[in-house]
Design a protein around this motif. Sequence first.
Motif, short mmCIF file in Angstrom:
data_model
loop_
_atom_site.label_atom_id
_atom_site.label_comp_id
_atom_site.label_asym_id
_atom_site.label_seq_id
_atom_site.Cartn_x
_atom_site.Cartn_y
_atom_site.Cartn_z
N SER A 1 48.53 70.31 63.29
CA SER A 1 48.13 71.79 62.83
C SER A 1 47.82 72.02 61.38
O SER A 1 47.31 73.09 61.11
N GLY A 2 47.93 71.08 60.67
CA GLY A 2 47.63 71.24 59.23
C GLY A 2 46.21 70.63 59.08
O GLY A 2 45.54 70.71 57.80
N GLY A 3 45.52 70.18 60.08
CA GLY A 3 44.03 69.82 59.85
C GLY A 3 44.06 68.22 59.47
O GLY A 3 42.70 67.78 59.10
N GLN A 4 44.94 67.46 59.57
CA GLN A 4 45.08 66.15 59.36
C GLN A 4 44.75 65.23 60.72
O GLN A 4 45.46 65.51 61.71
N VAL A 5 44.00 64.26 60.68
CA VAL A 5 43.86 63.14 61.92
C VAL A 5 44.51 62.00 61.15
O VAL A 5 44.30 61.66 60.06
N SER A 6 45.49 61.52 62.31
CA SER A 6 46.20 60.53 61.90
C SER A 6 46.14 59.12 62.87
O SER A 6 46.10 59.56 63.97
N ALA A 7 46.14 57.97 62.15
CA ALA A 7 46.06 56.90 63.07
C ALA A 7 47.38 55.97 62.87
O ALA A 7 47.55 55.56 61.66
N ILE A 8 48.09 55.78 64.09
CA ILE A 8 49.18 54.96 63.97
C ILE A 8 49.13 53.55 64.77
O ILE A 8 48.63 53.75 65.83
N ASP A 9 49.43 52.64 64.02
CA ASP A 9 49.42 51.34 64.72
C ASP A 9 50.23 51.32 65.92
O ASP A 9 51.69 51.39 65.59
N LEU A 10 49.82 50.63 66.86
CA LEU A 10 50.52 50.77 68.14
C LEU A 10 51.77 49.55 68.15
O LEU A 10 52.56 49.70 68.65
N ARG A 11 51.58 48.63 67.40
CA ARG A 11 52.34 47.45 67.27
C ARG A 11 53.52 47.78 66.10
O ARG A 11 54.73 47.57 66.75
N THR A 12 53.14 48.32 65.10
CA THR A 12 54.10 48.52 63.98
C THR A 12 54.69 49.84 63.99
O THR A 12 55.79 50.13 63.38
N GLY A 13 53.97 51.00 64.25
CA GLY A 13 54.33 52.27 64.25
C GLY A 13 54.10 52.79 62.87
O GLY A 13 54.62 53.74 62.47
#
Length: 218
Positions: A103-115
């Motif tokens: 909702s704040g306008g940020q796109v985040s990418a989280i590594d599937l293996r490490t989190g």
Amino acid sequence: GPAIGVSSVSVRDGTAVVGMGDFLIHGLDAANGAERWRARARAPFTAWLVPVAGEPLVVGDGAGHLYGVDGDSGKLEWTFRVPGDLVEASPIIAGSAAVVGDSGGQVSAIDLRTGLLVWKRTIGRAPVGAIASDGERLFVAVQGRGGRLVALEHDPGGRLVSEHSPTELFLGRALLNFGVAALVLGAALIFGFRALINRPRAPAAGVGADDEAGRTGP
């Protein structure tokens, strides 16, 4: 559980995955509805949040938590909290990362293996809605007045990061901070009590200087 704060449903290998109003992610046998596993969440879900049937499963809640859940056992492998809420933006899997807009306008990418957070991009101040991928680009829907569609592509000169969730507890650091805070508070209390003890006492009510002097006479 209560029919409030319920996510949408995804099916993976015969297991229907849904977040319910009891703050639990349920894995149900798609053939007969029997519960296979459950995992604890930290906040309610919304109907716009669709679990991603990957490995691990990726489920988001309304407060901005992403959960990596083992699809066979329901074991919670990692949790990451993005800065904004996830009200209308489901995560997707792009390559080896779960990608979500908040909702704040940020796109985040989280590594599937490490989190761990591996990259982030602020699109603006308006909420980010659905994200889609064609394998080369990410297409991000920006909501609100003047909404638009933004395409993101790989930056060959960019550098990945490796950031822990802001809600993750580091025991050693937490104990150190607690110890420092306890020392500061203890010193403040000791100083305060000493100041009260050493403060001059006022004469009793009704006793003036003449009365005090008269007590030393014959």
